[in-house]
Write a protein that holds these residues in place. Structure first.
Motif, PDB file in Angstrom:
ATOM      1  N   PRO A 166      38.507  15.287   1.278  1.00 51.62           N
ATOM      2  CA  PRO A 166      37.440  15.968   0.539  1.00 51.62           C
ATOM      3  C   PRO A 166      36.081  15.820   1.219  1.00 51.62           C
ATOM      4  N   GLY A 167      35.232  16.805   0.985  1.00 46.28           N
ATOM      5  CA  GLY A 167      33.851  16.724   1.455  1.00 46.28           C
ATOM      6  C   GLY A 167      33.634  17.137   2.885  1.00 46.28           C
ATOM      7  N   ARG A 252      30.051  20.177  -7.471  1.00 47.86           N
ATOM      8  CA  ARG A 252      28.744  20.000  -6.821  1.00 47.86           C
ATOM      9  C   ARG A 252      28.906  19.946  -5.304  1.00 47.86           C
ATOM     10  N   ASP A 253      29.841  19.126  -4.857  1.00 45.33           N
ATOM     11  CA  ASP A 253      30.042  18.951  -3.411  1.00 45.33           C
ATOM     12  C   ASP A 253      30.562  20.231  -2.766  1.00 45.33           C
ATOM     13  N   PHE A 258      30.029  24.651   1.065  1.00 47.77           N
ATOM     14  CA  PHE A 258      30.304  26.019   1.484  1.00 47.77           C
ATOM     15  C   PHE A 258      29.066  26.900   1.558  1.00 47.77           C
ATOM     16  N   THR A 259      27.913  26.379   1.151  1.00 48.78           N
ATOM     17  CA  THR A 259      26.670  27.155   1.285  1.00 48.78           C
ATOM     18  C   THR A 259      25.725  26.489   2.285  1.00 48.78           C
ATOM     19  N   ASN A 260      26.268  25.610   3.110  1.00 47.39           N
ATOM     20  CA  ASN A 260      25.449  24.914   4.108  1.00 47.39           C
ATOM     21  C   ASN A 260      24.267  24.208   3.450  1.00 47.39           C
ATOM     22  N   ALA A 261      24.549  23.572   2.307  1.00 43.66           N
ATOM     23  CA  ALA A 261      23.574  22.783   1.545  1.00 43.66           C
ATOM     24  C   ALA A 261      22.453  23.630   0.946  1.00 43.66           C
ATOM     25  N   GLN A 262      22.636  24.960   0.891  1.00 45.13           N
ATOM     26  CA  GLN A 262      21.619  25.823   0.310  1.00 45.13           C
ATOM     27  C   GLN A 262      21.863  26.093  -1.169  1.00 45.13           C
ATOM     28  N   GLY A 263      23.111  25.997  -1.605  1.00 40.21           N
ATOM     29  CA  GLY A 263      23.444  26.292  -2.984  1.00 40.21           C
ATOM     30  C   GLY A 263      23.432  25.068  -3.865  1.00 40.21           C
ATOM     31  N   VAL A 264      23.272  25.290  -5.173  1.00 43.52           N
ATOM     32  CA  VAL A 264      23.291  24.226  -6.174  1.00 43.52           C
ATOM     33  C   VAL A 264      24.254  24.637  -7.274  1.00 43.52           C
ATOM     34  N   PHE A 265      25.310  23.873  -7.468  1.00 42.24           N
ATOM     35  CA  PHE A 265      26.244  24.177  -8.542  1.00 42.24           C
ATOM     36  C   PHE A 265      25.538  24.083  -9.885  1.00 42.24           C
ATOM     37  N   ALA A 266      25.600  25.162 -10.654  1.00 43.54           N
ATOM     38  CA  ALA A 266      24.998  25.176 -11.986  1.00 43.54           C
ATOM     39  C   ALA A 266      25.987  25.617 -13.049  1.00 43.54           C
ATOM     40  N   MET A 267      26.871  26.572 -12.706  1.00 42.24           N
ATOM     41  CA  MET A 267      27.673  27.241 -13.722  1.00 42.24           C
ATOM     42  C   MET A 267      29.134  27.345 -13.317  1.00 42.24           C
TER      43      MET A 267
END
Length: 357
Positions: A166-167, A252-253, A258-267
């Motif tokens: 993972p990760g 979250r991870d 998969f967004t190259n640290a640009q995305g934030v899991f919210a929903m």
């Protein structure tokens, strides 16, 4: 899951309640498509699901038979705004969007598409009754091993297909790109998303004593105990209705990876990646414009249990206010954008608004 299938059955029953209108030969040049995923019962007049407030408040009074879907298409008398119920889960959502996009009765080439559904919210990011505009929609194609059988240093048992752990994407099909083997991440039009958020960030949302009391169980997360608000946060779609601390950390991870640290899991939800994938294909077929797709998800519940309670005890509990704060947020926020786009069509017909800040 019982609750989900109960709703799905009511959707199918409800679609026979009203006769469909006759249809003209010339395709309707639609300005906005409102995309919902389920309705609890009737389209109007009872306890609302995702569709009802739109049907009632947008005056979507005409029904158009839709054999390619699970529910009639609703439209306003001007035929500029339509609403679809895709059906819940990826297996329903994608085919419903493809069927609508290929339907010769509608001209959707310049239409804006607004996904407006409820979601499980990460309490680290938002509170119940809040709304989030997505910049990324992320899918969950993965490998999984039961937590009782994974190495002791693994944080959870879900990882990218082919990866060593993972990760990381090392060894996976996506090692040389997030969509190298199959689509995992769908970057939406960031400029349009930001424009929509800017126009709606001050919208007043429901905030009741009952909602505040409900969120006290997540008081360790400052965002969860704040008043509901409109944010930018990203969508993670899975056909697995998951819940709990380990899987929440995985989400979250996963979104971050998969967004190259640009995305934030919210929903969390069960439809958005299939909707996005269908839109990509319709765009290639010149039937729709993927750059006009917006995803607005609103928080009906949290993706992990409150402090001191077990995930298996809370996964099937009723939503705060039976979901009404989330249904209200979806219409209150989404309608601002719909009215702006449809009401000023001379401005937006050939010009997609927004810029990346």
């Amino acid at each position: 899951m019982v609750k989900m299938f109960r709703w799905a059955g009511l959707v199918c029953a409800g679609m026979m309640a009203l006769p469909a209108v006759a249809f003209a030969q010339k395709p309707w040049p639609v300005r906005v498509v409102v995309v919902t995923t389920f309705e609890k019962g009737a389209d109007t007049g009872d306890q609302p699901g995702e569709l009802q407030l739109w049907a009632e408040r947008e005056h979507l009074t005409e029904h158009v038979a839709f054999p390619g879907g699970v529910h009639d298409i609703l439209t306003n008398p001007e035929h500029t705004e339509i609403a679809i119920v895709t059906g819940m889960t990826l297996v329903n959502a994608g085919p419903s969007i493809m069927a609508l996009g290929m339907d010769p009765r509608f001209d959707l080439t310049k239409a804006y598409w607004l996904v407006t559904g409820i979601a499980g919210a990460d309490p680290q990011v938002m509170s119940v009754g809040s709304a989030a505009w997505a910049r990324y929609v992320v899918n969950d194609v993965a490998q999984s091993i039961d937590m009782r059988e994974v190495p002791k240093d693994w944080p959870y048992g879900v990882y990218a297909a082919g990866a060593v752990r993972p990760g990381t994407l090392e060894g996976s099909d996506q090692e040389h790109g997030p969509n190298a083997g199959y689509p995992i991440v769908f970057p939406l039009n960031a400029g349009l998303s930001h424009w929509a958020w800017e126009r709606t960030q001050t919208v007043k949302l429901m905030d009741t004593p009952e909602m505040r009391a409900y969120s006290k169980g997540w008081a360790e997360y400052p965002a969860a105990v704040k008043a509901p608000s409109v944010i930018q946060g990203d969508s993670f779609a899975s056909d697995l209705y998951w819940h709990g601390h380990y899987l929440n950390q995985y989400a979250r991870d996963w979104v971050k990876m998969f967004t190259n640290a640009q995305g934030v899991f919210a929903m969390s939800n069960m439809e958005d990646s299939a909707i996005a994938s269908a839109m990509v294909r319709l765009d290639r077929m010149k039937k729709a414009d993927f750059q006009r797709l917006m995803v607005l998800r609103t928080a009906s519940n949290y993706t992990l249990p409150p402090k001191g309670r077990k995930a298996y005890k809370t996964v099937s509990e009723e939503y705060s206010g039976d979901g009404l704060p989330a249904y209200e947020a979806a219409w209150r926020v989404g309608s601002v954008v719909v009215h702006e786009l449809a009401g000023h069509w001379a401005v937006y017909e050939d010009h997609v608004p927004g810029h990346v800040p």
